[in-house]
Write a protein that holds these residues in place. Structure first.
Motif, mmCIF file in Angstrom:
data_model
loop_
_atom_site.group_PDB
_atom_site.id
_atom_site.type_symbol
_atom_site.label_atom_id
_atom_site.label_comp_id
_atom_site.label_asym_id
_atom_site.label_seq_id
_atom_site.Cartn_x
_atom_site.Cartn_y
_atom_site.Cartn_z
ATOM 1 N N PRO A 152 0.804 -1.223 0.000
ATOM 2 C CA PRO A 152 0.000 0.000 0.000
ATOM 3 C C PRO A 152 0.842 1.281 0.000
ATOM 4 O O PRO A 152 0.318 2.351 -0.267
ATOM 5 C CB PRO A 152 -0.815 -0.118 1.290
ATOM 6 C CG PRO A 152 -0.075 -1.078 2.135
ATOM 7 C CD PRO A 152 0.604 -2.023 1.206
ATOM 8 N N TYR A 153 2.139 1.196 0.301
ATOM 9 C CA TYR A 153 2.948 2.410 0.363
ATOM 10 C C TYR A 153 3.748 2.651 -0.907
ATOM 11 O O TYR A 153 4.570 3.541 -0.980
ATOM 12 C CB TYR A 153 3.885 2.360 1.579
ATOM 13 C CG TYR A 153 3.133 2.670 2.835
ATOM 14 C CD1 TYR A 153 3.091 3.957 3.332
ATOM 15 C CD2 TYR A 153 2.402 1.679 3.487
ATOM 16 C CE1 TYR A 153 2.361 4.262 4.461
ATOM 17 C CE2 TYR A 153 1.661 1.972 4.616
ATOM 18 C CZ TYR A 153 1.642 3.271 5.107
ATOM 19 O OH TYR A 153 0.916 3.578 6.214
ATOM 20 N N LEU A 154 3.535 1.807 -1.910
ATOM 21 C CA LEU A 154 4.299 1.934 -3.146
ATOM 22 C C LEU A 154 3.481 2.693 -4.196
ATOM 23 O O LEU A 154 2.329 2.347 -4.462
ATOM 24 C CB LEU A 154 4.655 0.525 -3.651
ATOM 25 C CG LEU A 154 5.544 0.409 -4.878
ATOM 26 C CD1 LEU A 154 6.806 1.218 -4.713
ATOM 27 C CD2 LEU A 154 5.900 -1.048 -5.109
ATOM 28 N N PHE A 155 4.082 3.738 -4.750
ATOM 29 C CA PHE A 155 3.433 4.524 -5.794
ATOM 30 C C PHE A 155 4.384 4.650 -6.966
ATOM 31 O O PHE A 155 5.544 5.008 -6.784
ATOM 32 C CB PHE A 155 3.041 5.909 -5.269
ATOM 33 C CG PHE A 155 2.040 5.847 -4.157
ATOM 34 C CD1 PHE A 155 0.695 5.724 -4.434
ATOM 35 C CD2 PHE A 155 2.456 5.867 -2.840
ATOM 36 C CE1 PHE A 155 -0.239 5.645 -3.416
ATOM 37 C CE2 PHE A 155 1.530 5.776 -1.803
ATOM 38 C CZ PHE A 155 0.177 5.666 -2.097
ATOM 39 N N LEU A 327 8.521 14.344 -6.379
ATOM 40 C CA LEU A 327 8.857 15.173 -5.220
ATOM 41 C C LEU A 327 7.773 16.218 -4.980
ATOM 42 O O LEU A 327 7.376 16.468 -3.833
ATOM 43 C CB LEU A 327 10.208 15.857 -5.454
ATOM 44 C CG LEU A 327 11.387 14.905 -5.680
ATOM 45 C CD1 LEU A 327 12.589 15.643 -6.221
ATOM 46 C CD2 LEU A 327 11.745 14.203 -4.392
ATOM 47 N N GLN A 328 7.274 16.800 -6.081
ATOM 48 C CA GLN A 328 6.163 17.756 -5.946
ATOM 49 C C GLN A 328 4.963 17.070 -5.309
ATOM 50 O O GLN A 328 4.274 17.656 -4.473
ATOM 51 C CB GLN A 328 5.763 18.297 -7.319
ATOM 52 C CG GLN A 328 6.789 19.220 -7.953
ATOM 53 C CD GLN A 328 6.289 19.734 -9.303
ATOM 54 O OE1 GLN A 328 6.034 18.947 -10.212
ATOM 55 N NE2 GLN A 328 6.139 21.050 -9.423
ATOM 56 N N THR A 329 4.730 15.829 -5.741
ATOM 57 C CA THR A 329 3.598 15.074 -5.213
ATOM 58 C C THR A 329 3.745 14.845 -3.713
ATOM 59 O O THR A 329 2.807 15.054 -2.945
ATOM 60 C CB THR A 329 3.496 13.721 -5.952
ATOM 61 O OG1 THR A 329 3.392 13.980 -7.350
ATOM 62 C CG2 THR A 329 2.306 12.925 -5.493
ATOM 63 N N LEU A 330 4.941 14.441 -3.313
ATOM 64 C CA LEU A 330 5.195 14.207 -1.891
ATOM 65 C C LEU A 330 4.974 15.488 -1.086
ATOM 66 O O LEU A 330 4.303 15.486 -0.048
ATOM 67 C CB LEU A 330 6.629 13.696 -1.687
ATOM 68 C CG LEU A 330 7.066 13.484 -0.238
ATOM 69 C CD1 LEU A 330 6.269 12.350 0.413
ATOM 70 C CD2 LEU A 330 8.559 13.185 -0.140
ATOM 71 N N GLU A 331 5.524 16.586 -1.605
ATOM 72 C CA GLU A 331 5.404 17.866 -0.897
ATOM 73 C C GLU A 331 3.933 18.249 -0.734
ATOM 74 O O GLU A 331 3.492 18.628 0.357
ATOM 75 C CB GLU A 331 6.169 18.957 -1.671
ATOM 76 C CG GLU A 331 6.195 20.291 -0.957
ATOM 77 C CD GLU A 331 6.975 21.352 -1.742
ATOM 78 O OE1 GLU A 331 7.656 20.989 -2.724
ATOM 79 O OE2 GLU A 331 6.898 22.541 -1.362
ATOM 80 N N THR A 351 -5.508 8.954 -2.797
ATOM 81 C CA THR A 351 -6.787 9.460 -3.276
ATOM 82 C C THR A 351 -6.702 10.796 -4.010
ATOM 83 O O THR A 351 -7.586 11.116 -4.787
ATOM 84 C CB THR A 351 -7.758 9.630 -2.083
ATOM 85 O OG1 THR A 351 -7.091 10.407 -1.080
ATOM 86 C CG2 THR A 351 -8.154 8.289 -1.492
ATOM 87 N N GLY A 352 -5.662 11.574 -3.761
ATOM 88 C CA GLY A 352 -5.611 12.943 -4.278
ATOM 89 C C GLY A 352 -5.165 13.050 -5.726
ATOM 90 O O GLY A 352 -4.780 12.073 -6.357
ATOM 91 N N THR A 353 -5.254 14.281 -6.250
ATOM 92 C CA THR A 353 -4.714 14.614 -7.563
ATOM 93 C C THR A 353 -3.712 15.737 -7.356
ATOM 94 O O THR A 353 -4.004 16.697 -6.636
ATOM 95 C CB THR A 353 -5.825 15.079 -8.512
ATOM 96 O OG1 THR A 353 -6.805 14.047 -8.573
ATOM 97 C CG2 THR A 353 -5.282 15.322 -9.915
ATOM 98 N N PHE A 354 -2.542 15.607 -7.976
ATOM 99 C CA PHE A 354 -1.459 16.530 -7.676
ATOM 100 C C PHE A 354 -0.928 17.177 -8.954
ATOM 101 O O PHE A 354 -0.322 16.487 -9.771
ATOM 102 C CB PHE A 354 -0.329 15.787 -6.958
ATOM 103 C CG PHE A 354 -0.806 14.991 -5.785
ATOM 104 C CD1 PHE A 354 -0.943 15.588 -4.539
ATOM 105 C CD2 PHE A 354 -1.153 13.646 -5.924
ATOM 106 C CE1 PHE A 354 -1.404 14.861 -3.448
ATOM 107 C CE2 PHE A 354 -1.619 12.912 -4.841
ATOM 108 C CZ PHE A 354 -1.748 13.519 -3.600
ATOM 109 N N PRO A 355 -1.169 18.477 -9.134
ATOM 110 C CA PRO A 355 -0.627 19.138 -10.327
ATOM 111 C C PRO A 355 0.899 19.175 -10.275
ATOM 112 O O PRO A 355 1.479 19.606 -9.279
ATOM 113 C CB PRO A 355 -1.213 20.554 -10.242
ATOM 114 C CG PRO A 355 -1.690 20.727 -8.846
ATOM 115 C CD PRO A 355 -1.964 19.381 -8.287
ATOM 116 N N PRO A 360 -1.399 16.521 -14.130
ATOM 117 C CA PRO A 360 -2.036 16.136 -12.867
ATOM 118 C C PRO A 360 -1.815 14.658 -12.536
ATOM 119 O O PRO A 360 -2.391 13.777 -13.173
ATOM 120 C CB PRO A 360 -3.525 16.429 -13.114
ATOM 121 C CG PRO A 360 -3.671 16.447 -14.589
ATOM 122 C CD PRO A 360 -2.365 16.847 -15.188
ATOM 123 N N VAL A 361 -0.972 14.416 -11.533
ATOM 124 C CA VAL A 361 -0.666 13.039 -11.128
ATOM 125 C C VAL A 361 -1.805 12.499 -10.283
ATOM 126 O O VAL A 361 -2.277 13.152 -9.357
ATOM 127 C CB VAL A 361 0.654 13.008 -10.321
ATOM 128 C CG1 VAL A 361 0.834 11.670 -9.607
ATOM 129 C CG2 VAL A 361 1.841 13.288 -11.232
#
Lengths: 404, 317
Positions: A152-155, A327-331, A351-355, A360-361
């Motif tokens: 579950p922690y792997l992306f 890295l942007q996603t993590l932040e 669950t989120g979406t990250f620009p 958008p990741v």
């Protein structure tokens, strides 16, 4: 020399040993975020790591700290990053041990991913056990699909062989390719892609005339390339690692192998690939990816400019942007969660979406569904997106121009 | 090489010390930080590899660079059987399969001597690595395998027990007629043969015993790596490290092998984490210094100190 002296010396040895064992660990107060990584700074993986990951990690840490840190609501302030970087020597056993050291001894808050599919797969169970999100920009493995529930922690940031294969087959159909030579490096990357793409080509009615693997770092591939030339295939499809990619390009020119489509893999998107051979020679070469500063995603052009300014070299046109986007996603996930609690951050990630600079990741299961393109082609010194069709930044040039 | 005879009194003391160390090692996971347990496991692993390498190579002076093939075989035994059978059984099988491999190669190679033997063993390691790679790609259709992981405390205990068994075996062999015969092979093989020693059988048997422990160590370590492929399992590093460690510690003495394995493992890790960019350079310089200035390794240095200080080093020679 009497016994008492001898045994007192022995006692000194034992005490020193005990001191070593009982060495106290550092206590951390929360005025900073401790981030660690174990990545190949030397050995065969260091070329790829030094191109796609290490410069982006370093640059991101500098940028975040220049902003004052990552905003964490729980602490009501921005926390700057303290960054620990270890060398895995490109050895997986060492990587596993260093990740354990970072978690258990250095007690880092977050870990940045190692380079390469094999190493990421090897450390994934440890990340998982201690609940550290692993946002991997250089992992592609279909085998992970069946294992997804266990990690579950792997992306995974990068395109998977399935998406990559579908785009290649679609492009080949469009270009009227009938017969291909499929060659690959004997490493997880090459094997998995071949396993996925070979049947997909068959379904599309494209014939695989030659299928061959070779060990990474093979010093001479001219016999194989001559054989491919003699077979007069429409396309060379190579799932290769950087040393092979460079070697095959050079030797294909020497033996005069110039099929309509010339596709190699990891390394093609490197600026050093263009730099080494010159824009004229790489003109028309295709490879996986792809990202370039012209993709229509906010921040892409600025990221490219910052990278060039900071490192005096361009980022590669594939995984670099994905590494930075990770890295942007993590932040963003940390800021959205408002805490350093990694379980909550994982839920935000899932669950989120990250620009980001690649668009958008969003993770479906563990796989990022967003990619700015699947196949690129060098055209006039830029690695243009040619597939998938709707993501194109330029039309594909086929047949590939002759070697200069 | 011992300068004093072991009297029964000293023997008792030595035994007591050994028991204290064992109890200390056995209870360690209760009060020590987990990462140190993991580091100690690595040290034990290298002790097993170095001591078992030296069981064969130190007395006979046949330098084997095949350790990686035996270690890797153990790793693959775990990868294949780890999910089906309990740990001690798999470790035993890992050792046996490696032994068998050593028997086979021993039959082929132990008639070779000197440089030829060294080169052959290294080539053999590479051969095993490439054949298993070929097998994985062409037959299994994969490269790496996920293996069943085990808690690090269990790995620690397994490795501790294996290290202990390896040491006992090495000690027993040194003290036996068998060990004497091995030494005579190393000193003058023809003479040993003429004295009625079946040199080929002795060499092969010892080679197989040494491989047993390497294979068992591989089976245990596989549980920590959780993902393996042939280039991880048969890493050439594993062939070279035991040789370096034995030389570093002092090839003539059993405790030299232990010392070499321990010190070099810690040194490698400290250098790697403190000086990531100069790691190889510093590591190489230290090895060079030891080989140039301490021909008997750390043990030579310690023995001088033991016998009355470094200052009076000319008094003993």
């Amino acid at each position: 020399m009497n016994d008492i002296a001898k045994y007192s010396k022995l006692a000194v040895c034992i005490m020193l040993f005990a001191l070593f064992i009982a060495f106290p660990c550092n206590a951390h107060s929360k005025d900073k975020i401790l981030i660690g990584t174990a990545i190949a700074l030397s050995g065969p993986f260091s070329g790829g790591a030094g191109m796609t990951q290490v410069p982006n990690f370093d640059m991101w840490v500098e940028e975040v700290n220049a902003r004052g840190g990552i905003k964490v609501k729980e602490y009501g302030k921005r926390l700057p990053i303290e960054y620990i970087k270890y060398d895995t020597k490109s050895d997986i056993g060492t990587a596993v041990k260093l990740v354990q050291k970072l978690i258990l001894e250095d007690k880092v808050d977050f870990l940045l991913p190692p380079w390469g599919t094999g190493t990421c797969l090897a450390v994934a169970p440890i990340f998982n056990k201690y609940k550290y999100p692993l946002i991997g920009p250089t992992v592609t493995s279909e085998k992970l699909r069946e294992k997804a529930h266990a990690f579950p922690y792997l992306f995974i940031m990068l395109q998977m062989p399935r998406a990559q294969g579908a785009a290649i087959v679609e492009l080949f159909k469009e270009l009227g390719i009938k017969r291909v030579a499929l060659i690959h490096t004997a490493a997880a990357y090459g094997i998995e892609h071949t396993n996925v793409i070979k049947p997909a080509l068959g379904v599309a009615g494209i014939n695989v005339d030659i299928l061959k693997s070779f060990p990474i770092g093979t010093p001479d591939l001219t016999p194989l390339l001559k054989k491919i030339k003699a077979a007069r295939v429409d396309a060379l499809l190579g799932f290769t690692y950087p040393p092979d990619t460079f070697l095959i390009t050079q030797q294909a020119k020497i033996v005069g192998l110039n099929p309509k489509v010339f596709y190699l893999s990891v390394g093609v998107a490197f600026p050093s690939y263009k730099g080494k051979f010159g824009a004229a020679m790489v003109e028309g070469v295709m490879g996986p990816g792809v990202w370039n500063p012209n993709v229509p995603h906010p921040g892409a052009r600025e990221y490219f400019a910052r990278h060039v300014k900071r490192w005096k070299k361009e980022p590669d046109r594939w995984a670099s942007a994905f590494a930075y986007a990770g890295l942007q996603t993590l932040e963003q996930a940390i800021e959205t969660a408002g805490t350093l609690d990694r379980e909550k951050i994982r839920d935000v990630l899932a669950t989120g979406t990250f620009p980001t600079v690649v668009g958008p990741v969003k993770f479906d299961g563990m796989f990022n569904v967003q990619s700015p393109g699947e196949v690129g082609q060098w055209q006039n010194g830029e690695f243009e997106v040619v597939a998938a069709k709707e993501k194109r930044t330029a039309k594909p040039i086929v047949p590939k121009p002759p070697w200069p | 090489m011992h300068s004093f005879r072991v009297t029964s009194n000293k023997k008792a003391l030595f035994l007591a010390l050994l028991i204290v160390i064992l109890i200390f090692a056995a209870t360690m996971p209760l009060y020590i930080q987990p990462y140190i347990i993991i580091s100690l496991t690595s040290i034990f692993m290298y002790i097993v590899l170095t001591v078992s390498w030296a069981i064969f190579s130190a007395p006979t002076r046949y330098i084997s660079l095949a350790s990686a093939s035996f270690f890797g075989t153990g790793i693959y035994v775990w990868a294949i059987l780890g999910s089906a059978l309990p740990l001690p059984i798999v470790v035993g099988i890992g050792g046996l399969v490696s032994s068998l491999l050593a028997l086979l190669t021993g039959l082929l190679t132990l008639r070779l001597r000197g440089l030829y033997f060294i080169i052959f063993t290294f080539g053999f390691s590479e051969f095993v690595r490439h054949s298993s790679q070929w097998w994985e790609i062409n037959i299994s259709g994969t490269e790496g395998r996920w293996v069943v992981g085990v808690d690090h405390t269990i790995i620690y205990y397994a490795m501790l027990i294996l290290a202990f068994l390896t040491l006992i075996t090495a000690y027993a062999i040194r003290r036996s007629r068998f060990g004497l015969a091995l030494q005579s092979i190393g000193q003058f093989e023809e003479a040993a043969a003429h004295a009625g020693i079946n040199v080929t059988a002795m060499k092969i048997m010892t080679f197989a015993i040494s491989a047993f422990f390497m294979g068992a160590a591989g089976a245990i370590m596989a549980t920590r790596w959780s993902y393996i492929d042939p280039s991880i399992a048969f890493s050439p590093l594993i062939s070279f490290m035991p040789v370096l460690m034995a030389i570093f510690g002092g090839i003539g003495q059993l405790y030299g092998h232990i010392l070499g394995a321990g010190v070099l493992t810690i040194l490698a890790e400290v250098l790697l984490t403190e000086f990531p960019y100069y790691y190889m350079l510093l590591f190489g310089l230290i090895l060079l210094a030891v080989i140039l200035f301490l021909p008997h390794g750390l043990v030579g240095l310690m023995e001088k100190w033991w016998k009355g200080g470094l200052a009076g080093k000319h008094a003993n020679t």
